[in-house]
Enzyme design. Structure first.
Site, PDB file in Angstrom:
ATOM      1  N   ASP A 111      -5.775  -5.167  -5.949  1.00  0.00           N
ATOM      2  CA  ASP A 111      -5.702  -3.877  -5.753  1.00  0.00           C
ATOM      3  C   ASP A 111      -4.086  -3.435  -5.799  1.00  0.00           C
ATOM      4  O   ASP A 111      -3.617  -2.239  -5.996  1.00  0.00           O
ATOM      5  CB  ASP A 111      -5.810  -3.397  -4.229  1.00  0.00           C
ATOM      6  N   ASP A 118       0.634  -1.121   0.159  1.00  0.00           N
ATOM      7  CA  ASP A 118       0.043  -0.005   0.086  1.00  0.00           C
ATOM      8  C   ASP A 118       0.821   1.325  -0.044  1.00  0.00           C
ATOM      9  O   ASP A 118       0.123   2.412  -0.169  1.00  0.00           O
ATOM     10  CB  ASP A 118      -1.134   0.173   1.358  1.00  0.00           C
TER      11      ASP A 118
HETATM   12  N1  GLY Z   1      -7.734  -3.291   0.312  1.00  0.00           N
HETATM   13  C1  GLY Z   1      -8.094  -1.977  -0.088  1.00  0.00           C
HETATM   14  C2  GLY Z   1      -9.646  -1.866  -0.552  1.00  0.00           C
HETATM   15  O1  GLY Z   1     -10.427  -2.133   0.384  1.00  0.00           O
HETATM   16  O2  GLY Z   1     -10.094  -1.766  -1.911  1.00  0.00           O
END
Ligand code: GLY
Length: 387
Positions: free
Chosen positions: A174, A112
């Site tokens: 993601d 992230d």
């Molecule tokens: N993990 C990132 C989202 O909730 O999209």
């Protein structure tokens, strides 16, 4: 007679004014005016050690520390508001909440870091060209992200070992979004290795993450030993085989973004396949249910905002008007009272009706910082003259 004629002309023009849809330029101005006052209200409720996240079930403001994956979106939205309105006070706020994230590059991170740094420092550098202030954090963060790459599996790792789960090398869809940090740093520093990590991750994900209809699994777990796929499953969706709306939005955005940065036809083709599936499956008003295969009527405005930005970008690359039409439909709906906050409402957030993590019953039908961020981004992209 003359008076009657004037009255007739007046009533026809009043009628057509009322009937004409708001132009996208006017809609954008309306949203950014609101955003400027909402985000300064949000900032008044914070110091730089806390970042807006959502609302708690009791309606109070929910905030996070810098480690939460969304910590960069507040600064990012402030940069977009500055980009539209050019207000010095917004710029100062954006800078303050961007620099507050600097310690991230000196501590352990997961994938992230791409979201956190690209939305804040990436936009800061793009808008100010102040390389002394912002550039080194971008390169340090990109190097940290690239260290998570496993050449045997051909992907960067999303999360480190979590006691609760039997994963060896989990990669979530993601993670496609975090490649933008690598591509940006590769361009800034002429670093081909970073670019190659991003391209390889995108190719491996294309091979392993998608079903034949181009819907995506949320999580693929790889073997550390030989890089083979151990398991495909959901983490935040309705079921392992369902199409989780935000996952599909990340996929659309991720491949569109990679096609744009890399000029690669394979990524563009993948983005088109995903987009075409979405055009087929999105509800009439363009706002997805939180999971396309979950019974019920809960929508996710965050997925809609991410899609609208990606559809707009994909239209720029392909000139396919179906993508722009869908983005416009989504943006108009999000800018309507059904989704958009009233001035002074929602503690300063912009969008209602988002879903964070439904299976954990966390952040359901609430505002989310990233929904606002991609909504503002989509509007700027839709109206490039506004940039
Ligand atoms: N993990 C990132 C989202 O909730 O999209």
């Amino acid at each position: 007679m003359r008076l009657l004629y004037l009255l007739a002309v007046l009533s026809v023009s009043l009628y057509s004014c009322a009937d004409r849809p708001e132009s996208m330029e006017d809609l954008t101005a309306r949203v950014f005016n609101l955003a400027e006052s909402q985000y300064s209200y949000l900032a008044d409720q914070l110091d730089e050690s806390r970042f807006p996240r959502s609302l708690n079930p009791d309606g109070t403001l929910s905030t996070s520390d810098i480690d939460w994956w969304c910590s960069g979106f507040f600064a990012g939205s402030l940069w977009y508001i500055y980009e539209y309105g050019r207000s010095d006070s917004t710029k100062a706020l954006a800078d303050r909440f961007t620099l507050a994230l600097e310690p991230l590059v000196d501590r352990p991170v997961d994938h992230d870091i791409g979201f956190q740094i690209e939305s804040s420092f990436g936009n800061a550098l793009r808008l100010t060209s102040d390389s002394t202030r912002y550039e080194s954090v971008i390169v340090d963060a990109a190097v940290k992200l690239a260290e998570r790459f496993n050449p045997v599996a051909g992907v960067t790792r999303s999360w480190d070992k979590k006691k609760k789960y039997d994963w060896e090398f989990p990669v979530i869809i993601d993670n496609m979004m975090n490649l933008e940090l690598l591509m940006n740093a590769a361009r800034l520093f002429g670093d081909d290795e970073l670019r190659e990590v991003a391209r390889t991750h995108a190719y491996t994900t294309m091979k392993n993450h998608f079903r034949p209809d181009y819907s995506t699994w949320h999580l693929v777990d790889y073997s550390i030993e030989d890089g083979s796929v151990r398991r495909k499953q959901t983490h935040q969706g309705f079921s392992d085989d369902s199409m989780w709306a935000r996952g599909e939005a990340w996929a659309l955005y991720g491949y569109t973004m990679m096609a744009e940065w890399d000029g690669n036809d394979d990524f563009l083709e993948q983005a088109r396949h995903i987009a075409d599936l979405l055009l087929e499956r999105l509800p009439e008003d363009g706002i997805p249910y939180w999971d396309f295969d979950c019974p019920g009527d809960l929508r996710d405005a965050s997925a809609a905002a991410i899609m609208a930005s990606a559809f707009t970008r994909l239209h720029t690359l392909t000139k396919d008007v179906r993508y722009r039409d869908m983005a416009e439909k989504q943006l108009r709906k999000l800018a309507s009272p059904e989704y958009l906050a009233e001035k002074g409402g929602l503690h300063g957030f912009l969008l209602k009706h988002c879903v964070g993590n439904y299976p954990k019953k966390s952040e359901v039908d609430v505002p989310l910082s990233y929904a606002d961020y991609y909504f503002l981004e989509a509007l700027l992209r839709f109206n490039p003259q506004a940039e």
